[in-house]
Design an enzyme around this catalytic site. Structure first.
Site, PDB file in Angstrom:
ATOM      1  N   GLY A 514       0.824  -1.202   0.000  1.00 33.31           N
ATOM      2  CA  GLY A 514       0.000   0.000   0.000  1.00 33.31           C
ATOM      3  C   GLY A 514       0.854   1.246   0.000  1.00 33.31           C
ATOM      4  N   GLU A 515       0.245   2.342  -0.507  1.00 32.86           N
ATOM      5  CA  GLU A 515       0.976   3.606  -0.545  1.00 32.86           C
ATOM      6  C   GLU A 515      -0.032   4.740  -0.622  1.00 32.86           C
ATOM      7  OE1 GLU A 515       4.782   5.666  -2.833  1.00 32.86           O
ATOM      8  OE2 GLU A 515       3.816   3.869  -3.670  1.00 32.86           O
ATOM      9  N   TYR A 518       0.431   9.522   3.263  1.00 31.26           N
ATOM     10  CA  TYR A 518       1.094   9.383   4.549  1.00 31.26           C
ATOM     11  C   TYR A 518       2.432   8.693   4.417  1.00 31.26           C
ATOM     12  CZ  TYR A 518      -1.052   4.893   3.706  1.00 31.26           C
ATOM     13  OH  TYR A 518      -1.453   3.727   3.124  1.00 31.26           O
ATOM     14  N   ASP A 626     -10.838  10.672   9.373  1.00 25.64           N
ATOM     15  CA  ASP A 626     -10.496  10.242   7.998  1.00 25.64           C
ATOM     16  C   ASP A 626     -11.096   8.868   7.743  1.00 25.64           C
ATOM     17  OD1 ASP A 626      -9.430  10.311   5.481  1.00 25.64           O
ATOM     18  OD2 ASP A 626      -7.423   9.677   6.089  1.00 25.64           O
TER      19      ASP A 626
END
Length: 860
Positions: A514-515, A518, A626
């Site tokens: 994942g990317e 953050y 969020d």
């Protein structure tokens, strides 16, 4: 002959052979498409413009194949047999459609005549007789038997039809698209040729009748009667209205002849004299063809219709000539007597010959009938033999059934014997049980005495317990003071950067899962445990703040639907979580990596679990800020785990929102735009209602599976138009409409203006809790009783007690360290929860859970 059915006309051609006009050609076809197609194409090519009629005799099967065994239809149920025959008829119709399509491709519209009989050849013969068929085309041999020199029939069916079909039908036998044999048509023993109506001459009925009558005279050699004194006076011609005349020949002999329509003459004494060698040759050929099967035709003619029936007519013509003056002028009485005598002798000879021919034909018919009777007897013998075999087979089956019944009786007898033995054993056990009950009663009296003794001891121990509780309370107060002074670093494991690099193989890109804005998330193994490693961007100004805030929150909070914090590396702003193989909710909604879609039951459970963890956070005055599907992770059992607390906020009790109903904080809006509270975007006030708005958008995505942009408007339009079913995600299965409607209304209320949004604990949970129970999950309530109850994740699965030293095993579950070591030391290598083999026996201390347990014990 009269006109028949409007399509057949009798005419006489120039050679004197009778023709019967037929405007239809019948083509017999069978199941073998390849052989019958060549026969049909030959008929289409040689039809001469006639109507094509396709004849197919369907022969129902006499046996059925069931599980690899053939059974006679007489042994099966009538309904099954009828269903099987109906299937055969459907196959027959499809076969005829293919033949009809072949005709249509050549521009011919064919008639279909399917019939059903047990014998194909008998069906063809009966069809010819019933429908007065005049021309038939059928196969004469299988394609493998064909050769260019073939002149005879090889098929038993073809031979049968050739011999027994009505003689008025002309049959042409075809093999591999070639004519190999023709059986001409006959009418009362006379050769008949078939022609089309276009070949009919302009003749009236009287001329046709005259031609047929003249054609029926038997052929023979011309005879002459010698005259004693030929004179020129006798060369005069004597004739009547039918063309009969008496004239002298070149030898001076008197000859009586009759002119036939074909150009031949009839000699009253000798029969038909041939006009020329070519004409005689043709007639002889026709006669030979007639002789081929004449003995096989079971039809006899009367004397009036025979070849000799016409002689008296000619005799009357001679005896009564017109005009009579011709004979009176040239003949004396002696010559006249000789003429009469010769005619009488000829008449007797022809009558004898006709009688002999009739006898011969009758004998041949008797022979044919005898052959038929022999065939019938053979069939009867075969049928009787078949029946005897069936009876023997039935008798054999009956014997087998008798043996089976006998064996079953033996088995029943054996079972009865065993049951009696078991009964005796049970009676013995009952007697032992009665004795045991008596012993237990004695022991019970002894236990009552001990009870009184232990009661006294209990009172003494109660005093000691009170002293111990007082000491424990003092100890808790001291621990609380120490915990308030300690830093957050005590509640998680600290890992070095070298350990993180080794776990990720120096941050191998293939391990990246994942990317985002953050930073990046890698999958790795640290201390033999599979983990997810989140590395924040070093260039981000918010990096240290978000790192410290997420570590502080996750190290102090513990909930089954919060992601578990394993540890951290403060030097590089790296957070280490438990690894969740299910991925994010966003990936599962989009079926990323060909993962199966989530069922509606799973989606309801996810919604309930998400609501539960939000209620927990809000009770701790924490707003996530969020909330979106990408931050909702799923484990291998699709259990919800909320993550990413980098921008969460702890609400200050000193600040209130504008409506003075909830705590809030003012901050710059961050997060994903489509999931953010519109009022938060406009005012900058972040409250628990902001998470409620995001929760409503996630509910709509779980219902529809559609993107979040403008999703609220689409659902509202569907509700207004009462068309909610059409926007539900079909991959989730058949949604219960009532529950789907309740979820949709709850989601729309959550997305309403802030003051109208429902409270998650009191209103939203009231809707989701029954749905959660309907999916097979246990129900629970939020309130004071729930807060006092021991959280189930504080309980060791093995000891069923609150854990003092929690550790994480290779299966991902947390146990009391002492209990799990005892489990492994006993020789087991499987998980106590899943019963699957453990990848390793390493134990990782769960400091976050340990601190949460201690904090809970202090507050209890």
């Amino acid at each position: 002959m009269a006109r028949m059915s409007g399509i057949r006309y009798p005419v006489v051609d120039t050679s004197g052979i009778m023709e019967i006009v037929e405007d239809k050609v019948y083509v017999a076809v069978g199941k073998n498409m390849k052989e019958s197609q060549s026969t049909l194409r030959w008929a289409l090519h040689n039809s001469g413009g006639r109507q094509i009629c396709i004849l197919h005799v369907h022969q129902p099967a006499e046996k059925m194949n069931i599980l690899g065994t053939n059974f006679s239809i007489n042994e099966l149920e009538a309904s099954k047999v009828e269903a099987y025959h109906e299937t055969e008829r459907q196959d027959m119709r499809r076969l005829l459609d293919r033949y009809n399509k072949t005709c249509q491709q050549t521009g011919v519209s064919a008639e279909l005549h399917p019939i059903e009989m047990d014998s194909i050849e008998k069906g063809i013969v009966e069809f010819i007789l019933q429908h007065n068929v005049r021309r038939l085309v059928m196969g004469g041999a299988a394609d493998k038997h064909y050769s260019k020199k073939m002149v005879d029939l090889k098929s038993k069916k073809a031979i049968y039809v050739r011999l027994l079909a009505h003689p008025s039908c002309q049959i042409q036998f075809i093999c591999k698209g070639n004519l190999i044999f023709t059986r001409p048509a006959r009418l009362d023993g006379v050769g008949v040729a078939i022609s089309s109506p276009s070949r009919l001459p302009n003749t009236n009925s009287s001329s046709v009748e005259s031609s047929l009558r003249s054609r029926s005279i038997t052929e023979g050699h011309s005879n002459t009667l010698p005259l004693t004194s030929p004179t020129p006076d006798y060369r005069r011609v004597m004739s009547d209205n039918r063309g009969t005349r008496i004239s002298p020949n070149s030898a001076g002999e008197l000859t009586l002849t009759t002119r036939l329509p074909s150009g031949r003459t009839y000699d009253e004494w000798g029969g038909i004299s041939q006009r020329s060698p070519s004409t005689g040759s043709r007639f002889s050929t026709c006669s030979s063809e007639m002789a081929d099967d004449s003995g096989l035709i079971p039809y006899a003619t009367s004397e009036a219709d025979s070849d000799y029936g016409s002689v008296p007519r000619f005799k009357d013509d001679v005896l009564n000539p017109s005009p009579p003056s011709v004979l009176e002028r040239g003949m004396n009485d002696e010559l006249y007597d000789q003429l009469i005598q010769a005619m009488a002798e000829a008449d007797n000879s022809k009558r004898d010959a006709n009688d002999e021919s009739i006898k011969r034909r009758k004998a041949e018919i008797d022979a044919i009938m005898a052959k038929r009777r022999v065939k019938e007897y053979e069939n009867l013998y075969a049928e009787e033999l078949r029946r005897r075999l069936e009876i023997d087979e039935a008798f054999k089956k009956t014997n087998e059934e008798h043996e089976n019944i006998k064996r079953e009786l033996d088995e029943v007898s054996e079972e009865l014997r065993m049951a009696l033995e078991q009964k005796l054993v049970l009676e013995s056990q009952i007697a032992d049980s009665v004795q045991t009950v008596q012993d237990l009663e004695r022991k019970m009296f002894d236990a009552v005495e001990l009870l009184h003794k232990y009661k006294k001891e209990r009172d003494d121990m109660q005093v000691e317990c009170d002293d111990a509780l007082r000491l424990l309370e003092e100890t808790r107060e001291k621990q609380a003071e120490e915990a308030s002074c300690s830093s957050a670093s005590q509640f998680y494991t600290e890992f070095s950067f070298s350990e993180v690099k080794e776990a990720t193989r120096n941050f191998d890109p293939s391990l990246k899962i994942g990317e985002g804005g953050y930073g990046s998330i890698f999958r790795g193994f640290i201390r033999h445990t599979e983990v997810a490693i989140k590395m924040l961007h070093s260039h981000s100004l918010q990096g240290p703040t978000e790192f410290q805030q997420e570590v502080n929150i996750l190290s102090r909070l513990r909930h089954p639907n919060l992601v578990t914090l394993i540890g951290a590396c403060t030097d590089a702003w790296i957070i280490i979580y438990e690894y969740l193989s299910g991925g994010s909710l966003e990936d599962r909604l989009n079926c990323k990596g060909n993962t199966p879609p989530l069922s509606w039951q799973t989606r309801i459970r996810i919604a309930a679990e998400l609501c539960s963890v939000l209620i927990f956070l809000h009770s701790c005055d924490i707003v996530h800020g969020d909330l979106k599907p990408a931050n909702i992770l799923l484990d291998k059992n699709s259990v919800t785990k909320l993550s990413d607390f980098g921008i969460c906020r702890v609400l200050s009790q000193n600040e209130l929102s504008s409506n003075n109903t909830s705590y809030c904080c003012r901050t710059d809006p961050k997060g994903t735009f489509v999931y953010m509270d519109p009022e938060f975007l406009s005012t900058g006030e972040l409250t628990s209602k902001s998470d409620t708005y995001s929760f409503g958008i996630i509910l709509l995505r779980l219902l529809t599976g559609r993107p979040a942009l403008r999703l609220q408007m689409e659902v509202q339009q569907a509700i207004n138009e009462e068309n909610l079913k059409n926007i539900l995600d079909p991959t989730a299965g058949d949604w219960p409409f009532v529950q789907a409607q309740q979820l949709a209304l709850l989601a729309m209320n959550c997305c309403d203006v802030r003051k109208n949004r429902p409270d998650l604990a009191s209103e939203a949970w009231r809707v989701l809790a029954p749905m959660r129970v309907s999916c097979g999950l246990p129900s629970f309530e939020f309130g004071s009783e729930r807060q006092c109850a021991i959280p189930h994740y504080f309980i060791c699965p093995i000891f069923q007690e609150i854990m003092q030293d929690p550790v994480v095993a290779a299966d991902g579950f947390t146990y009391e360290a002492e209990a799990l070591r005892g489990w492994l030391d006993s020789g087991r290598n499987t998980s106590p929860m899943t019963n699957l083999e453990l990848a390793n026996s390493n134990l990782v201390p769960n400091h976050a859970l340990r601190s949460a347990i201690q904090e809970w014990l202090q507050q209890a």
